[in-house]
Design a protein around this motif. Sequence first.
Motif, mmCIF file in Angstrom:
data_model
loop_
_atom_site.group_PDB
_atom_site.id
_atom_site.type_symbol
_atom_site.label_atom_id
_atom_site.label_comp_id
_atom_site.label_asym_id
_atom_site.label_seq_id
_atom_site.Cartn_x
_atom_site.Cartn_y
_atom_site.Cartn_z
ATOM 1 N N UNK A 90 83.247 -30.643 -11.601
ATOM 2 C CA UNK A 90 82.788 -32.317 -11.357
ATOM 3 C C UNK A 90 83.811 -33.093 -11.980
ATOM 4 N N UNK A 91 84.551 -34.061 -11.703
ATOM 5 C CA UNK A 91 85.778 -34.807 -11.996
ATOM 6 C C UNK A 91 85.333 -36.306 -11.837
ATOM 7 N N UNK A 92 85.186 -37.062 -12.588
ATOM 8 C CA UNK A 92 85.201 -38.538 -12.498
ATOM 9 C C UNK A 92 86.443 -39.266 -11.733
ATOM 10 N N UNK A 93 86.217 -39.976 -10.464
ATOM 11 C CA UNK A 93 87.438 -40.567 -9.990
ATOM 12 C C UNK A 93 87.326 -41.862 -10.350
ATOM 13 N N UNK A 94 86.101 -42.590 -10.385
ATOM 14 C CA UNK A 94 85.979 -44.087 -10.422
ATOM 15 C C UNK A 94 84.446 -44.370 -10.779
ATOM 16 N N UNK A 95 84.418 -45.451 -11.777
ATOM 17 C CA UNK A 95 83.014 -45.755 -12.187
ATOM 18 C C UNK A 95 82.952 -47.062 -12.341
ATOM 19 N N UNK A 96 81.854 -47.898 -11.765
ATOM 20 C CA UNK A 96 81.696 -49.181 -12.450
ATOM 21 C C UNK A 96 80.100 -49.276 -12.541
ATOM 22 N N UNK A 97 79.534 -50.611 -12.554
ATOM 23 C CA UNK A 97 78.132 -50.820 -12.576
ATOM 24 C C UNK A 97 77.183 -50.533 -11.436
ATOM 25 N N UNK A 98 77.944 -50.287 -9.962
ATOM 26 C CA UNK A 98 77.438 -50.198 -8.897
ATOM 27 C C UNK A 98 77.537 -48.699 -8.493
ATOM 28 N N UNK A 99 78.641 -47.974 -8.550
ATOM 29 C CA UNK A 99 78.912 -46.797 -7.857
ATOM 30 C C UNK A 99 79.521 -45.938 -9.063
ATOM 31 N N UNK A 100 79.483 -44.732 -8.536
ATOM 32 C CA UNK A 100 80.323 -43.742 -9.328
ATOM 33 C C UNK A 100 80.809 -42.555 -8.482
ATOM 34 N N UNK A 101 82.279 -42.564 -8.340
ATOM 35 C CA UNK A 101 82.597 -41.394 -7.554
ATOM 36 C C UNK A 101 83.196 -40.259 -8.187
ATOM 37 N N UNK A 102 82.634 -39.066 -7.756
ATOM 38 C CA UNK A 102 82.851 -37.614 -8.350
ATOM 39 C C UNK A 102 83.623 -36.985 -7.193
ATOM 40 N N UNK A 103 84.744 -36.091 -7.747
ATOM 41 C CA UNK A 103 85.275 -35.274 -6.957
ATOM 42 C C UNK A 103 84.785 -33.868 -7.462
ATOM 43 N N UNK B 37 82.675 -19.038 -7.408
ATOM 44 C CA UNK B 37 82.058 -19.500 -8.394
ATOM 45 C C UNK B 37 80.739 -20.138 -8.344
ATOM 46 N N UNK B 38 80.040 -20.262 -9.530
ATOM 47 C CA UNK B 38 78.625 -20.889 -9.828
ATOM 48 C C UNK B 38 78.814 -21.973 -10.705
ATOM 49 N N UNK B 39 78.156 -23.204 -10.574
ATOM 50 C CA UNK B 39 78.123 -24.273 -11.488
ATOM 51 C C UNK B 39 77.083 -24.122 -12.344
ATOM 52 N N UNK B 40 77.403 -24.670 -13.426
ATOM 53 C CA UNK B 40 76.062 -24.730 -14.473
ATOM 54 C C UNK B 40 75.122 -25.585 -14.096
ATOM 55 N N UNK B 41 73.960 -25.438 -14.819
ATOM 56 C CA UNK B 41 72.561 -26.129 -14.420
ATOM 57 C C UNK B 41 73.024 -27.787 -14.591
#
Length: 116
Positions: A22-35, A42-46
């Motif tokens: 998970x990588x942060x692309x953009x964030x402000x007080x209303x939204x957060x955009x994650x790639x 592969x398996x993600x962490x919890x």
Amino acid sequence: MESNKEQWPEELDALLAAPKHHKLLFENEKVRVIDACIPSGETTELHTHKWPASLYVISWSDFVRYDSDGNIVLDSKNLAKSPSTSSAFWSGPLPPHTLCNTGLQDLHIISVEIKT
């Protein structure tokens, strides 16, 4: 819409608990955009996703989502129809889970989380 921000520990947030996928692309007080990209096998962490989100599919692959106890919550092979590339869909907040990419391609999603 109510956030589950208070229910789940902050350290389980996807960006903190599973930064490999998970990588942060953009964030402000209303939204957060994650790639979010989980390569085949592969398996993600919890981790959690505490806000509802619009999800945009860059590439799709079968996956199995497990809860924090290791129980299967969703096997994408059981979906009536798999999302196609360049499609979008809605997801509510997701409690603690891991996700294993069981398909042959990367599972690559852009998530636009709506902070509430």
